[in-house]
Write a protein that holds these residues in place. Structure first.
Motif, PDB file in Angstrom:
ATOM      1  N   ARG A 164      13.407 -18.149  67.728  1.00 10.65           N
ATOM      2  CA  ARG A 164      14.109 -18.537  66.507  1.00 10.65           C
ATOM      3  C   ARG A 164      15.430 -17.793  66.403  1.00 10.65           C
ATOM      4  NH1 ARG A 164      10.088 -18.479  61.358  1.00 10.65           N
ATOM      5  NH2 ARG A 164       8.701 -20.158  61.951  1.00 10.65           N
ATOM      6  N   ARG A 213      20.522 -11.142  50.025  1.00  6.71           N
ATOM      7  CA  ARG A 213      19.254 -10.886  50.706  1.00  6.71           C
ATOM      8  C   ARG A 213      18.114 -10.708  49.715  1.00  6.71           C
ATOM      9  NH1 ARG A 213      17.374  -6.543  55.061  1.00  6.71           N
ATOM     10  NH2 ARG A 213      15.289  -6.312  54.271  1.00  6.71           N
ATOM     11  N   LEU A 215       5.774 -14.809  60.485  1.00  6.09           N
ATOM     12  CA  LEU A 215       5.648 -14.275  61.836  1.00  6.09           C
ATOM     13  C   LEU A 215       5.360 -12.782  61.816  1.00  6.09           C
ATOM     14  CD1 LEU A 215       8.581 -16.101  63.586  1.00  6.09           C
ATOM     15  CD2 LEU A 215       6.222 -16.777  63.387  1.00  6.09           C
ATOM     16  N   TYR A 235      17.362 -14.441  47.587  1.00  6.95           N
ATOM     17  CA  TYR A 235      17.099 -15.782  48.094  1.00  6.95           C
ATOM     18  C   TYR A 235      15.811 -15.850  48.890  1.00  6.95           C
ATOM     19  CZ  TYR A 235      21.485 -17.886  46.753  1.00  6.95           C
ATOM     20  OH  TYR A 235      22.496 -18.412  46.032  1.00  6.95           O
ATOM     21  N   PRO A 236      15.095 -16.969  48.726  1.00 11.75           N
ATOM     22  CA  PRO A 236      14.016 -17.243  49.672  1.00 11.75           C
ATOM     23  C   PRO A 236      14.609 -17.658  51.027  1.00 11.75           C
ATOM     24  CG  PRO A 236      13.986 -18.817  47.856  1.00 11.75           C
ATOM     25  CD  PRO A 236      15.218 -18.023  47.724  1.00 11.75           C
ATOM     26  N   ARG A 237      13.742 -17.855  51.978  1.00 11.37           N
ATOM     27  CA  ARG A 237      14.290 -18.132  53.316  1.00 11.37           C
ATOM     28  C   ARG A 237      14.264 -19.614  53.660  1.00 11.37           C
ATOM     29  NH1 ARG A 237       9.458 -16.205  55.291  1.00 11.37           N
ATOM     30  NH2 ARG A 237      10.172 -14.105  55.043  1.00 11.37           N
ATOM     31  N   PHE A 238      15.249 -19.970  54.458  1.00 11.15           N
ATOM     32  CA  PHE A 238      15.324 -21.347  54.935  1.00 11.15           C
ATOM     33  C   PHE A 238      14.229 -21.615  55.946  1.00 11.15           C
ATOM     34  CE2 PHE A 238      19.938 -21.546  53.823  1.00 11.15           C
ATOM     35  CZ  PHE A 238      19.896 -22.749  53.167  1.00 11.15           C
ATOM     36  N   ARG A 239      14.034 -22.893  56.201  1.00  8.41           N
ATOM     37  CA  ARG A 239      13.176 -23.271  57.307  1.00  8.41           C
ATOM     38  C   ARG A 239      14.064 -23.433  58.529  1.00  8.41           C
ATOM     39  NH1 ARG A 239      10.284 -28.105  55.325  1.00  8.41           N
ATOM     40  NH2 ARG A 239      11.854 -29.218  56.473  1.00  8.41           N
ATOM     41  N   GLU A 240      13.471 -23.317  59.698  1.00  4.98           N
ATOM     42  CA  GLU A 240      14.251 -23.334  60.929  1.00  4.98           C
ATOM     43  C   GLU A 240      15.141 -24.578  61.033  1.00  4.98           C
ATOM     44  OE1 GLU A 240      14.276 -20.799  62.709  1.00  4.98           O
ATOM     45  OE2 GLU A 240      15.261 -21.446  64.553  1.00  4.98           O
ATOM     46  N   GLU A 263       8.475 -11.903  57.499  1.00  2.00           N
ATOM     47  CA  GLU A 263       7.219 -11.156  57.386  1.00  2.00           C
ATOM     48  C   GLU A 263       6.034 -12.042  57.048  1.00  2.00           C
ATOM     49  OE1 GLU A 263       9.407 -10.521  54.541  1.00  2.00           O
ATOM     50  OE2 GLU A 263      10.801  -9.831  56.057  1.00  2.00           O
ATOM     51  N   ASP A 287      16.344 -15.144  57.451  1.00  2.00           N
ATOM     52  CA  ASP A 287      15.587 -14.116  58.158  1.00  2.00           C
ATOM     53  C   ASP A 287      14.355 -14.666  58.854  1.00  2.00           C
ATOM     54  OD1 ASP A 287      14.305 -14.646  55.828  1.00  2.00           O
ATOM     55  OD2 ASP A 287      13.612 -12.618  55.512  1.00  2.00           O
ATOM     56  N   ALA A 304      17.835 -12.321  54.776  1.00  3.14           N
ATOM     57  CA  ALA A 304      17.494 -13.470  53.938  1.00  3.14           C
ATOM     58  C   ALA A 304      18.792 -14.033  53.364  1.00  3.14           C
ATOM     59  CB  ALA A 304      16.567 -13.045  52.808  1.00  3.14           C
ATOM     60  N   PRO A 305      18.937 -15.318  53.205  1.00  7.31           N
ATOM     61  CA  PRO A 305      17.964 -16.389  53.448  1.00  7.31           C
ATOM     62  C   PRO A 305      17.865 -16.853  54.899  1.00  7.31           C
ATOM     63  CG  PRO A 305      19.965 -17.297  52.531  1.00  7.31           C
ATOM     64  CD  PRO A 305      20.184 -15.832  52.649  1.00  7.31           C
TER      65      PRO A 305
END
Lengths: 390, 351, 212
Positions: B150, B314, B233, B317-322, B230, B225, B222-223
């Protein structure tokens, strides 16, 4: 002929085998990813075996049982009042709510009913445990999606509720406060005012979470359209609680089942969402916390006076019969099928816990999603491991 | 003061000073950012106090943590590729050290005056991808592998908008020399008004935004990351690392945040300089030597500001999807950056 | 206040009648507690047929749970060290509960209608010679895990279940834990104190005083 000593020969064979393995691996046959039993996203020890093609899930299968405690067997050797201490531990975030349906089932078999004051306080505590449970969900949701801040807000404001539960029952996590025929004790002085003040804080918390998380574009793009459960599928799998209402089924046992509780005496609303995706499930839960604070607020104003305990014999023997009582617990429909043979303890108790059904849909739901969506879907289905394994 | 930076000390002395300066310039931002932002500001944003016990207001917390990490056993998994596994954190840290040499801190306080500094910076910043891929592959862990892959996909995707965002600056400055870029910003004027010079954040605002978003992705904060992620993965490519090697990853992560903040302030915020019209400086030679001391302070201030933005995003924000991340890079950031280049070129020719 | 459950005796009676007309004499018993709940008992060979009838004709689209009951009194008693219990001879006759029954094992399931919110408890006798019934998975998909659990805990087989394997226990586990003749070893080794709190509270006389 070259002399090869045994050691070199063995290493040669091992290298050949390793090459063969690499060749097999290069055929992109997919990868099996073991999520759990120790994994940050599994709220305990759920294990998910996922077969991956790249990052896409080909199939996934949850494997429960890492925390099976055999409560159904244990209840058969406990007396009725002792069972509440066990069932407290099923959904450990909303413990009080676990006791209520069992107590109600026993009361139904005995043909007694708790006094109105006890019913009121039961309902207040029930809703408080809902808030304690679901507010943690709202914070944890952010962590699952990568936003670390909401969980601290959730823990901060959940503390108010836990303090209230502790003040009333003496236990923060496992109150064991409900008794057949009423409650162990009356409320402490000034508790109702404190509760109302805390409910105000909880509403502010809901607004904060809505601003911080639900309004966030990334959150929406991660949850909207992900893990859609159609209404029919949800009913077939026996999903309950917010998961069912998020699929557009207008069904809340608090409203739709008459129980000797005080929900029908206050004004509140059952929220549904037509989408059935992860966002809908999370949003419904957010609204449920708001409604719960409203219920608690109103109930605090109208607690009737009187005893908190009906007249029950000192040694409780429940008459022969069978009863099914289920309530709308924080996680969904939690019910007990209690069979009594006129003894001091139940003959058989079938514990129908919400997460068991809610999670049984995952093999169907996880097919074809991406690895990050596994986490989103699991978070939005919201299970507590004790509630699956019992 | 200027003697320190002038040529009357022997070459080995200069090299030693530069190496020491480089180490300080990497570790200092790392330490400050970890302490101020990660420990304290993050805590305040999350209604916590953060570290309070180690030293006044917990200011020695980082030393305590480093001491703890250094004591730990240097573990590696049984099946790991030991050489790659052990060298991966160093490769990541190496890229940070190599980045910092191109940053000018004052009229004379520069490590190396590259003529094509911008190109060098962009090239060197991708070395960390190598380290992350090495870590992911060598850990013999499926989560690490997923994280490493990723990271590779993400860092390559975001290298491009970053380059394109910087191209706008290069066009406007007409040079790739970092020092000249600083000079041009402080000596320049906006439509004839030179009251604050011409920091490119004003004229290259779009470029700055794209650059910052790309930096966020390069830093895997983040977003963006998901290489670490955690909750999915475990900790991505860092899952199997512990003790000293984890510390290196940790330092590298925050030092790189600091260095990228330095780069952003060099290229967009006027670097070490103050607007020259305030002091009637005409050229680089006329700049007062005291700027060799004040310049680094100004740089650190600007670095803190930019790092604050990075950390703020950081923590909120929540994280994006790949796939969303890739879409965002290729379908949004790159077109925007290209548009920015086009507009900049047209304006450059027109004026 | 919900209307469905208050005056729903006719509703529940009608449910039993409709089920009887759907599956005929496969419905062998019923029990109604007015305004509370209804129990029906069907023949084991009509288990899936009854499920289909419930789902398609009675509109019971919500699958609540599926489990079983072992009606044999436990040969180990309650393993309680109860000083008040008078030493009685244990009654080992098997007495089934509501809606009657003939066998030691009974299947127990509950389905509910999502529109009227009225549910029905359905039981089926499973003969001990052949502990097999037809699976409900084709009827209610959610029965999958419940049948796995029931198979694991009671040893009742479900013909046509796609994936009958252990849910909680290790694969090599032998025995069926929820059967009454499966000993709860922890209890046998050290009996539970049971009703220890038998002395009346100070100032309280008699056994039937309310409260604690």
């Amino acid at each position: 002929m070259t002399m090869i000593d045994e050691r070199r020969q063995l290493s040669y064979i091992a290298a050949q085998a390793a090459d063969a393995r690499v060749n097999v691996e290069l055929e992109t046959e997919g990868m099996t990813l073991n999520i759990g039993p120790q994994h940050p996203a599994t709220h305990g020890t759920l294990r998910i075996i996922a077969r991956l093609d790249g990052e896409q899930v080909v199939w996934a299968e949850p494997s429960a049982g890492y925390m099976h405690r055999g409560y159904e067997k244990l209840t058969e050797v406990r007396t009725f009042p002792q069972v509440t201490a066990l069932v407290n531990r099923i959904d450990w975030l909303g413990s009080f709510a676990n006791e209520v349906p069992f107590i109600l089932a026993a009361e139904q078999l005995m043909g007694i009913e708790a006094p109105p004051r006890a019913q009121h306080i039961r309902t207040i505590l029930f809703e408080l445990s809902r808030i304690a449970n679901v507010s943690l969900f709202l914070g944890d949701l952010g962590v699952q999606l990568g936003a670390i801040t909401p969980v601290f807000m959730a823990f901060r404001d959940r503390e108010y509720v836990l303090n209230l539960i502790e003040a009333a029952t003496g236990g923060r996590f496992h109150p064991n406060f409900d008794r057949i025929g009423g409650l162990k004790d009356d409320l402490p002085k000034g508790w109702l005012e404190d509760t109302k003040a805390s409910m105000h804080k909880l509403r502010t918390f809901c607004d904060e979470i809505e601003d911080l998380l639900f309004g966030n574009e990334i959150f929406q793009s991660r949850t909207r359209g992900v893990g859609i459960i159609p209404k029919e599928v949800a009913l077939q799998y026996g999903l309950s609680g917010a998961n069912l209402r998020a699929s557009g089924v207008d069904w809340d046992l608090r409203r739709d089942r008459s129980l000797p509780m005080a929900w029908d005496k206050v004004d509140w609303k059952v929220w549904t969402h037509p989408d059935g995706d992860c966002f809908a499930r999370c949003w419904i839960r957010l609204q449920e916390v708001r409604e719960a604070t409203k219920i608690v607020d109103q109930l605090c104003d109208t607690v009737p006076s009187g005893a908190v305990m009906a007249k029950v014999p000192r040694i409780i023997k429940v008459p022969e019969g069978e009863a099914w009582v289920s309530t709308e617990n924080p996680l969904g429909e939690m019910g007990y099928y209690v069979v009594s043979k006129g003894d001091t303890g139940p003959f058989r108790v079938k514990i129908r816990s919400a997460s068991f059904n809610n999670i049984s849909i995952t093999p169907w739901l996880l097919k074809g999603v991406l690895v990050p969506d596994i986490i989103t879907i699991l978070a939005s289905l919201y299970f507590i491991l004790g509630d699956i394994d019992r | 003061m200027s003697a320190v930076f002038a040529a009357d000390i022997p070459y080995w002395g200069q090299s030693l000073l530069r190496a020491l300066g480089g180490a300080v310039a990497v570790l200092l931002p790392a330490g400050t950012i970890v302490y101020v932002f990660l420990f304290k500001l993050m805590s305040f944003m999350q209604s916590r106090l953060g570290p309070m016990e180690a030293g006044p207001y917990g200011s020695m917390q980082l030393f305590a943590e480093v001491g703890k990490w250094l004591q730990k056993e240097d573990l590696y998994p049984d099946r790991a590729d030991r050489f790659l596994f052990k060298s991966a954190p160093l490769v990541v840290l190496l890229s940070t050290f190599m980045l910092v040499v191109a940053v000018p801190f004052g009229p004379d306080a520069i490590f190396t005056n590259f003529d094509n500094g911008v190109l060098y910076v962009l090239a060197v910043s991708s070395i960390s991808v190598l380290g992350i891929l090495m870590a992911g592959w060598a850990s013999a862990n499926k989560y690490s592998l997923l994280g490493g892959l990723r990271a590779a996909g993400q860092l390559i995707a975001y290298e491009l908008p970053m380059v394109l965002a910087v191209v706008g600056v290069v066009i406007q400055a007409g040079t790739m020399n970092m020092q000249t870029i600083v000079v041009k910003q402080n000596a320049g004027s906006i439509f004839g008004w030179d009251g604050i010079g011409n920091p490119y954040i004003l004229t290259q605002f779009v470029g700055f935004l794209v650059f910052m978003i790309a930096v966020q992705a390069e830093l895997t904060q983040a977003p963006f990351d998901m290489p670490i992620a955690e909750s999915e993965l475990v900790a991505g490519y860092m899952t199997e690392y512990s003790g000293f090697r984890f510390l290196i990853f940790f330092i590298a992560e925050f030092a790189t945040a600091g260095v990228f903040s330095l780069l952003a302030s060099t290229m967009f915020l006027g670097g070490w300089g103050l607007p020259w019209s305030w002091f009637n400086w005409g050229s680089l030679d006329e700049v007062h030597n005291v700027m060799n001391v004040v310049g680094p302070l100004i740089m650190v201030t600007k670095m803190m500001l930019v790092a604050f933005i990075i950390m703020w995003a950081r923590f909120s924000y929540p994280r994006f999807r790949e796939d969303q991340l890739q879409k965002f890079a290729w379908k949004f950031l790159i077109p925007v950056a290209l548009g920015n280049i086009a507009v900049t070129s047209i304006l450059k020719v027109a004026f | 206040m919900p209307t469905s459950e208050l005056a729903s005796d006719h509703l529940r009676e009608a449910l039993v009648d409709r089920l009887r007309s759907a599956i005929g004499d496969a419905l062998v018993g019923s029990h109604l507690v007015a305004g509370v709940d209804v129990w029906v008992r069907v023949r084991a060979d009509a288990w899936r047929k009854a499920g289909l009838a419930l789902r398609d004709q009675l509109g019971m689209d919500y699958f609540c749970y599926l489990s079983a009951i072992d009606w044999m009194p436990s040969p180990f008693g309650r393993s309680e060290d109860d000083p008040t219990a008078e030493a009685t001879e244990r009654d080992d006759t098997i007495r089934q509960g509501y809606a009657g029954g003939e066998t030691r094992f009974q299947l127990l399931a509950r389905v509910v209608s999502s529109s009227t919110h009225v549910g029905i408890n359905i039981k089926a006798d499973v003969s001990e010679d052949d502990l097999t019934v037809e699976s409900w998975v084709p009827v209610y998909t959610g029965a999958n895990w419940h049948e796995r659990e029931t198979w694991e805990m009671f040893g009742i087989n479900f013909a046509g279940h796609p994936d009958l394997r252990h849910m909680y226990l290790p694969t090599e586990f032998e025995g069926f834990p929820l059967r009454k003749d499966f000993p709860l070893l922890a209890r046998l080794v050290k009996p539970w104190p049971g009703i220890a709190d038998v002395e009346p509270m100070p100032g309280v006389s008699g056994d039937d005083e309310g409260g604690e």
